[in-house]
Design an enzyme around this catalytic site. Structure first.
Site, PDB file in Angstrom:
ATOM      1  N   ASP A   6       0.838  -1.194   0.000  1.00 53.76           N
ATOM      2  CA  ASP A   6       0.000   0.000   0.000  1.00 53.76           C
ATOM      3  C   ASP A   6       0.873   1.244   0.000  1.00 53.76           C
ATOM      4  OD1 ASP A   6      -2.094  -1.760   0.055  1.00 53.76           O
ATOM      5  OD2 ASP A   6      -2.606  -1.424   2.156  1.00 53.76           O
ATOM      6  N   ASP A  55      -5.877  -6.920  -5.749  1.00 50.47           N
ATOM      7  CA  ASP A  55      -7.044  -6.547  -4.950  1.00 50.47           C
ATOM      8  C   ASP A  55      -7.829  -5.445  -5.664  1.00 50.47           C
ATOM      9  OD1 ASP A  55      -8.837  -6.382  -2.864  1.00 50.47           O
ATOM     10  OD2 ASP A  55      -7.547  -5.145  -1.605  1.00 50.47           O
ATOM     11  N   LYS A  57     -11.362  -5.737  -6.316  1.00 45.07           N
ATOM     12  CA  LYS A  57     -12.759  -5.711  -5.846  1.00 45.07           C
ATOM     13  C   LYS A  57     -13.717  -5.380  -6.992  1.00 45.07           C
ATOM     14  CE  LYS A  57     -11.472  -4.321  -1.136  1.00 45.07           C
ATOM     15  NZ  LYS A  57     -10.058  -3.924  -1.383  1.00 45.07           N
ATOM     16  N   LEU A  58     -13.661  -6.174  -8.035  1.00 48.83           N
ATOM     17  CA  LEU A  58     -14.480  -5.911  -9.215  1.00 48.83           C
ATOM     18  C   LEU A  58     -15.970  -6.040  -8.891  1.00 48.83           C
ATOM     19  CD1 LEU A  58     -12.541  -7.884 -11.988  1.00 48.83           C
ATOM     20  CD2 LEU A  58     -12.286  -5.488 -11.327  1.00 48.83           C
ATOM     21  N   HIS A  59     -16.759  -5.176  -9.501  1.00 45.01           N
ATOM     22  CA  HIS A  59     -18.221  -5.252  -9.370  1.00 45.01           C
ATOM     23  C   HIS A  59     -18.815  -4.436 -10.501  1.00 45.01           C
ATOM     24  CE1 HIS A  59     -22.160  -5.715  -7.793  1.00 45.01           C
ATOM     25  NE2 HIS A  59     -22.286  -4.467  -7.362  1.00 45.01           N
ATOM     26  N   ASP A  60     -19.404  -5.128 -11.494  1.00 46.28           N
ATOM     27  CA  ASP A  60     -19.947  -4.458 -12.657  1.00 46.28           C
ATOM     28  C   ASP A  60     -20.936  -5.410 -13.315  1.00 46.28           C
ATOM     29  OD1 ASP A  60     -20.223  -2.765 -15.019  1.00 46.28           O
ATOM     30  OD2 ASP A  60     -18.244  -1.953 -14.521  1.00 46.28           O
ATOM     31  N   ASN A  63     -20.955  -9.350 -18.067  1.00 44.21           N
ATOM     32  CA  ASN A  63     -20.040  -9.501 -19.191  1.00 44.21           C
ATOM     33  C   ASN A  63     -18.752  -8.723 -18.966  1.00 44.21           C
ATOM     34  OD1 ASN A  63     -19.551 -10.383 -22.074  1.00 44.21           O
ATOM     35  ND2 ASN A  63     -19.399  -8.172 -22.320  1.00 44.21           N
ATOM     36  N   THR A 110     -13.833  -4.817   5.976  1.00 47.86           N
ATOM     37  CA  THR A 110     -13.462  -4.800   7.387  1.00 47.86           C
ATOM     38  C   THR A 110     -13.503  -3.403   7.994  1.00 47.86           C
ATOM     39  OG1 THR A 110     -11.129  -4.784   6.708  1.00 47.86           O
ATOM     40  CG2 THR A 110     -12.087  -6.905   7.325  1.00 47.86           C
ATOM     41  N   GLN A 180      -9.650   0.284  10.190  1.00 46.74           N
ATOM     42  CA  GLN A 180     -10.255  -1.033  10.316  1.00 46.74           C
ATOM     43  C   GLN A 180     -11.073  -1.100  11.610  1.00 46.74           C
ATOM     44  OE1 GLN A 180     -10.061  -2.978   7.861  1.00 46.74           O
ATOM     45  NE2 GLN A 180      -8.061  -2.950   6.909  1.00 46.74           N
TER      46      GLN A 180
END
Length: 229
Positions: A6, A55, A57-60, A63, A110, A180
């Site tokens: 990071d 990392d 964090k795909l979200h779509d 396809n 988290t 966190q």
């Protein structure tokens, strides 16, 4: 242990990897480094023999996720995160089919607690939403999960050895928890049932990162010896 790189430049990441040497073999690379030229660096690390947890964090739409995962599967990455929404998980599993890439479904971040979920419109508590998403991930055939150490015991009891459990929110005793909210020490996380622990700031920000990494590795090894086989 997976060390989170990071940092905000490839130069800093390269310096840290060099400093850590053979004390770390598995690295997490997320948005901060990816958007500062880190994707080619991740591929170079993979080619050098390191394992890489991308990392993202795909979200779509389905396809889009499938095509993105197909591309990432050709980059030599070991883990890739997607958010644990059923359509997204199904698309990611399809995109990774036939490759060595393991999809990890992020259950609940988290940095979230029950109040954060309520603010976002969820009626479930964190533990309830995690349980729901674990069950969905199992039914879809996702190989692994991202969840806090606090949910590791109940999740391990539910999934047995069928899924990898990867836990961020790991902080050595006495460390600042930062943003966190659901945290645990490395030893406690291993005893709770985690397979991999993601540790970033306690290593990256340490005066001696290699010594910090080796201390955490030693705590993990000691805890693993106490876990019944």
């Amino acid at each position: 242990m997976i060390c989170g790189l990071d940092v905000d430049s490839v130069a800093k990441a390269e310096a840290l990897v060099t400093r850590l040497g053979d004390s770390v073999t598995f690295y997490k690379i997320g948005y901060q480094l990816v958007f500062n030229g880190g994707l080619p660096f991740a591929q170079d690390l993979a080619r050098s023999g390191k394992k890489i947890f991308l990392d993202m964090k795909l979200h779509d739409i389905g396809n889009t996720v499938t095509k993105a995962v197909e591309a990432i599967a050709g980059m030599g990455m070991t883990f890739l995160t997607v958010h644990a929404f059923p359509q997204t998980m199904r698309a990611a599993v399809e995109g990774a089919r036939g490759s060595d890439l393991k999809i990890l479904a992020v259950t609940v971040m988290t940095s979230y607690d029950d109040a954060d979920l309520a603010e976002a419109g969820y009626r479930q508590s964190v533990s309830e939403l995690v349980a729901q998403r674990v069950a969905q991930a199992m039914s879809i055939g996702v190989p692994g999960l991202i969840l806090s150490p606090e949910e590791a015991v109940s999740t391990r009891n539910k999934v047995g050895d069928s899924m990898l459990l990867v836990t961020p929110g790991v902080r050595p005793a006495g460390s600042d928890s930062g943003d966190q909210k659901r945290v645990m020490t490395p030893g406690d996380a291993i005893r709770a049932g985690a397979d991999h622990l993601v540790v970033a700031r306690p290593i990256v920000a340490a005066p001696d990162p290699k010594a910090a990494a080796e201390a955490i590795q030693a705590e993990i090894a000691a805890a693993a010896e106490s876990v019944p086989v």
